[in-house]
Design a protein around this motif. Sequence first.
Motif, PDB file in Angstrom:
ATOM      1  N   UNK A   1       0.634  -1.352  -0.163  1.00  0.00           N
ATOM      2  CA  UNK A   1       0.041   0.230  -0.025  1.00  0.00           C
ATOM      3  C   UNK A   1       0.934   1.214  -0.065  1.00  0.00           C
ATOM      4  N   UNK A   2       1.946   1.296   0.813  1.00  0.00           N
ATOM      5  CA  UNK A   2       2.727   2.383   0.944  1.00  0.00           C
ATOM      6  C   UNK A   2       3.490   2.580  -0.228  1.00  0.00           C
ATOM      7  N   UNK A   3       3.953   1.434  -1.059  1.00  0.00           N
ATOM      8  CA  UNK A   3       4.751   1.629  -2.297  1.00  0.00           C
ATOM      9  C   UNK A   3       3.431   2.306  -3.435  1.00  0.00           C
ATOM     10  N   UNK A   4       2.439   1.988  -3.269  1.00  0.00           N
ATOM     11  CA  UNK A   4       1.572   2.408  -4.247  1.00  0.00           C
ATOM     12  C   UNK A   4       1.431   3.822  -4.245  1.00  0.00           C
ATOM     13  N   UNK A   5       1.466   4.117  -2.952  1.00  0.00           N
ATOM     14  CA  UNK A   5       1.157   5.903  -2.479  1.00  0.00           C
ATOM     15  C   UNK A   5       2.498   6.499  -3.116  1.00  0.00           C
ATOM     16  N   UNK A   6       3.644   6.013  -2.798  1.00  0.00           N
ATOM     17  CA  UNK A   6       4.961   6.641  -3.077  1.00  0.00           C
ATOM     18  C   UNK A   6       5.176   6.776  -4.707  1.00  0.00           C
ATOM     19  N   UNK A   7       4.567   5.806  -5.438  1.00  0.00           N
ATOM     20  CA  UNK A   7       4.615   5.679  -6.713  1.00  0.00           C
ATOM     21  C   UNK A   7       3.553   6.420  -7.409  1.00  0.00           C
ATOM     22  N   UNK A   8       2.544   6.972  -6.747  1.00  0.00           N
ATOM     23  CA  UNK A   8       1.490   7.753  -7.432  1.00  0.00           C
ATOM     24  C   UNK A   8       1.789   9.404  -7.594  1.00  0.00           C
ATOM     25  N   UNK A   9       1.437   9.810  -8.547  1.00  0.00           N
ATOM     26  CA  UNK A   9       2.003  11.477  -8.914  1.00  0.00           C
ATOM     27  C   UNK A   9       1.467  12.245  -7.621  1.00  0.00           C
ATOM     28  N   UNK A  10       2.314  13.290  -7.400  1.00  0.00           N
ATOM     29  CA  UNK A  10       2.335  14.030  -6.002  1.00  0.00           C
ATOM     30  C   UNK A  10       0.738  14.803  -6.332  1.00  0.00           C
ATOM     31  N   UNK A  11       0.229  15.093  -5.307  1.00  0.00           N
ATOM     32  CA  UNK A  11      -1.176  15.778  -5.082  1.00  0.00           C
ATOM     33  C   UNK A  11      -1.116  16.680  -3.757  1.00  0.00           C
ATOM     34  N   UNK A  12      -1.940  17.728  -3.990  1.00  0.00           N
ATOM     35  CA  UNK A  12      -2.019  18.641  -2.757  1.00  0.00           C
ATOM     36  C   UNK A  12      -2.363  18.042  -1.609  1.00  0.00           C
ATOM     37  N   UNK A  13      -3.220  17.147  -1.406  1.00  0.00           N
ATOM     38  CA  UNK A  13      -3.851  16.714  -0.230  1.00  0.00           C
ATOM     39  C   UNK A  13      -2.676  15.985   0.451  1.00  0.00           C
ATOM     40  N   UNK A  14      -1.772  15.264   0.024  1.00  0.00           N
ATOM     41  CA  UNK A  14      -0.983  14.228   0.542  1.00  0.00           C
ATOM     42  C   UNK A  14       0.044  14.944   1.615  1.00  0.00           C
ATOM     43  N   UNK A  15      -0.046  16.367   1.924  1.00  0.00           N
ATOM     44  CA  UNK A  15       0.612  16.964   2.961  1.00  0.00           C
ATOM     45  C   UNK A  15      -0.223  17.847   3.599  1.00  0.00           C
ATOM     46  N   UNK A  16      -1.552  17.963   3.482  1.00  0.00           N
ATOM     47  CA  UNK A  16      -2.557  18.642   4.002  1.00  0.00           C
ATOM     48  C   UNK A  16      -3.194  17.985   5.320  1.00  0.00           C
ATOM     49  N   UNK A  17      -2.882  16.756   5.386  1.00  0.00           N
ATOM     50  CA  UNK A  17      -3.420  15.890   6.475  1.00  0.00           C
ATOM     51  C   UNK A  17      -3.288  16.196   8.047  1.00  0.00           C
ATOM     52  N   UNK A  18      -3.833  15.483   8.656  1.00  0.00           N
ATOM     53  CA  UNK A  18      -3.778  15.624  10.263  1.00  0.00           C
ATOM     54  C   UNK A  18      -2.975  14.329  10.854  1.00  0.00           C
ATOM     55  N   UNK A  19      -2.601  13.505   9.872  1.00  0.00           N
ATOM     56  CA  UNK A  19      -1.970  12.138  10.392  1.00  0.00           C
ATOM     57  C   UNK A  19      -0.845  12.390  11.445  1.00  0.00           C
ATOM     58  N   UNK A  20      -0.863  11.433  12.456  1.00  0.00           N
ATOM     59  CA  UNK A  20       0.237  11.473  13.497  1.00  0.00           C
ATOM     60  C   UNK A  20       0.889  10.317  13.412  1.00  0.00           C
ATOM     61  N   UNK A  21       0.376   9.121  12.954  1.00  0.00           N
ATOM     62  CA  UNK A  21       0.987   7.871  12.859  1.00  0.00           C
ATOM     63  C   UNK A  21       0.615   7.060  11.676  1.00  0.00           C
ATOM     64  N   UNK A  22       1.266   6.304  11.167  1.00  0.00           N
ATOM     65  CA  UNK A  22       1.202   5.144  10.291  1.00  0.00           C
ATOM     66  C   UNK A  22       1.629   4.030  10.871  1.00  0.00           C
ATOM     67  N   UNK A  23       0.613   2.802  10.922  1.00  0.00           N
ATOM     68  CA  UNK A  23       1.160   1.622  11.517  1.00  0.00           C
ATOM     69  C   UNK A  23       0.891   0.189  10.580  1.00  0.00           C
ATOM     70  N   UNK A  24       1.699  -0.644  10.486  1.00  0.00           N
ATOM     71  CA  UNK A  24       1.422  -1.950   9.887  1.00  0.00           C
ATOM     72  C   UNK A  24       2.721  -2.862   9.782  1.00  0.00           C
ATOM     73  N   UNK A  25       2.639  -3.487   8.532  1.00  0.00           N
ATOM     74  CA  UNK A  25       3.857  -4.347   8.462  1.00  0.00           C
ATOM     75  C   UNK A  25       4.344  -4.682   6.939  1.00  0.00           C
ATOM     76  N   UNK A  26       5.437  -4.986   6.791  1.00  0.00           N
ATOM     77  CA  UNK A  26       5.983  -5.065   5.615  1.00  0.00           C
ATOM     78  C   UNK A  26       6.468  -3.784   4.605  1.00  0.00           C
ATOM     79  N   UNK A  27       6.861  -2.638   5.789  1.00  0.00           N
ATOM     80  CA  UNK A  27       7.148  -1.493   4.990  1.00  0.00           C
ATOM     81  C   UNK A  27       8.706  -1.722   4.681  1.00  0.00           C
ATOM     82  N   UNK A  28       9.239  -1.659   3.274  1.00  0.00           N
ATOM     83  CA  UNK A  28      10.446  -1.785   3.095  1.00  0.00           C
ATOM     84  C   UNK A  28      11.466  -0.658   3.385  1.00  0.00           C
ATOM     85  N   UNK A  29      12.560  -0.738   3.474  1.00  0.00           N
ATOM     86  CA  UNK A  29      13.570   0.223   3.804  1.00  0.00           C
ATOM     87  C   UNK A  29      13.826   1.242   2.865  1.00  0.00           C
ATOM     88  N   UNK A  30      13.467   0.865   1.422  1.00  0.00           N
ATOM     89  CA  UNK A  30      13.769   1.688   0.438  1.00  0.00           C
ATOM     90  C   UNK A  30      12.321   2.761   0.448  1.00  0.00           C
TER      91      UNK A  30
END
Length: 595
Positions: free
Chosen positions: A292-321
């Motif tokens: 899921x995280x790789x899809x997000x990183x590979x997706x074209x930039x958009x305005x909302x991606x830094x306008x959020x109120x996120x404090x934490x992402x949690x899960x498994x399988x996030x690769x070092x790159x």
Amino acid sequence: MSLKAKLKRELRFFRGLNRTLGRIRPLSPESKTLVCDDLQAAVEHWRERPAMTFEGRTLTYGELDAMANRFAHWAKGAGLRRGQTVALFMPNRLEYFAAWYGLSKVGVITALINNQLTGAALAHCLNISGASNCIVDGDTSPVFEAARDQLDRPMLQWVLGRAQGDQRDLAQALKSCSQLPPDRSVREDMTASDTALYIYTSGTTGLPKAARVSHLRAQLYMRAFAAATDAKPKDRVYVALPLYHATGGLCGLGAALLSGGSVVLKRKFSASQFWPDIVSEGCTMFVYIGELCRYLVNHPPEEDETRHKLRLAFGNGLRPDIWPQMKQRFRIPEVLEFYGSTEGNVSLFNFDGREGAVGRVPRWVRKRFNVRLVQFDAETNEPIRGTDGFCIECPPGQIGECIGRIGGDARSDYGGYVDKLASEKKVLRDVFEKGDAWFATGDLMRQDGDGYFYFIDRIGDTFRWKGENVSTGEVVEHLQAAPGVREAIVYGVPIEGAEGRAGMAGLVVEPDFDLAAFGAHVERDLPAYAQPAFIRILPQIDVTGTFKHRKMDLVAEGYDPALVKGALYYRDAKRGYVKITKAGHEKIMAGAVRF
């Protein structure tokens, strides 16, 4: 690293560990408190607060509980008794969680069936569940009907939607059921060691296995993540993962619902809709798998991606790159990576955010954890034992298999599979001393001198792709049933810029083999994540002296036309299987081809 930074890291770890252990320490297999009791307590505390939002509709804790109570009374009215099973075969929707929560109130087990399955694999999962009733909706009802003739026993189909033929109208049946909680006497002699759910996993070989998830294990997941994420009533957790998996269905929901927070549930993940949803819904956390995280990183930039109120992402399988890219580009303050398996007893948390690590066990708390790494022989697929017959623990830096000591407490309890023989195959005995027993995770890891664990790969014939474990044995069975296929071998190959390994199949074919017909067969019989991304035609498949297929040379050659002799193809989303040329291979290596 400066002394100040080290102290800050240790403090984060210490606080996260103590918070989590404090929440799960009271759990016991003998406890009379079940997972539904945990959830009921949350309802009583936050009854009027919003609990779950799905496609524009929001339910409060009280309304979600009322929906669950209807499922409980429906089960009693249908003659279902404690210990019996209902299969739940639906995509994400409001009723999904309410169904299994409600059934747990009357001691009925829910088998969470992967809604991507079709045909023989679906029938297999339904058969081993032992269920005589299956809950479906408009999306999954036709798929159930197509697999019906492969079921071992008659199964009533209850539809949340329009019922046809001998189907039962569940929506109408629920309307006539009480919204009040069922009498607790129906479960008064149950304990936390009783089964609450069956969650399916591919394991390491063969068809999916039903992992037995006790009330205790469900509580462990939900309580642990409510504590580890330090969730509060103001938190809103975005869940776009399937609820038939423990990561989304227990970890994600538990973080919110045991803390007075809200779940923002999506039918499925969409990279284009992700950030607009996060912003519009005011989400403060989201649960992920690495893909899921790789899809997000590979997706074209958009305005909302830094306008959020996120404090934490949690899960498994996030690769070092991907890890630093996700944090920096999306400005996510903290990432909580964890490791665990549905059927196993090993749990690790990376509380202080070391990039690339799945968790940490420092030397000073080693005795409080049941996890160890043992030296492993890749040729025999077994742990290496010394002259004394015991396994050999890996020193820092050495790759070995991750194992978990089996004990009688909540954290080391091993539930295993419904299939007792399959459960026993995952147990190592006399590991470090006579009489001990350890769960073999099937995962290779290494641990560094600071106690951080790093995931390396899966052992055996299973590879991970699109967030799912793909069993090569199951795929081979389907491929060899295709017209014109004489023999097949399946393995995983890495793709530049993609998470996990994509499926590749080597085929020995008849003269009349039709590639287009083969592609149609694959699309019809296998879920998307299990469909081979690459095909190569072989004159024969080499075997070892014990008649096992030789894969190592095939894996090494991959899909490079300069190395592969014979016809070679990749699966194009629109055109089906297409021949790989030198130019095509260069595009794949450059990440210009989507899989």
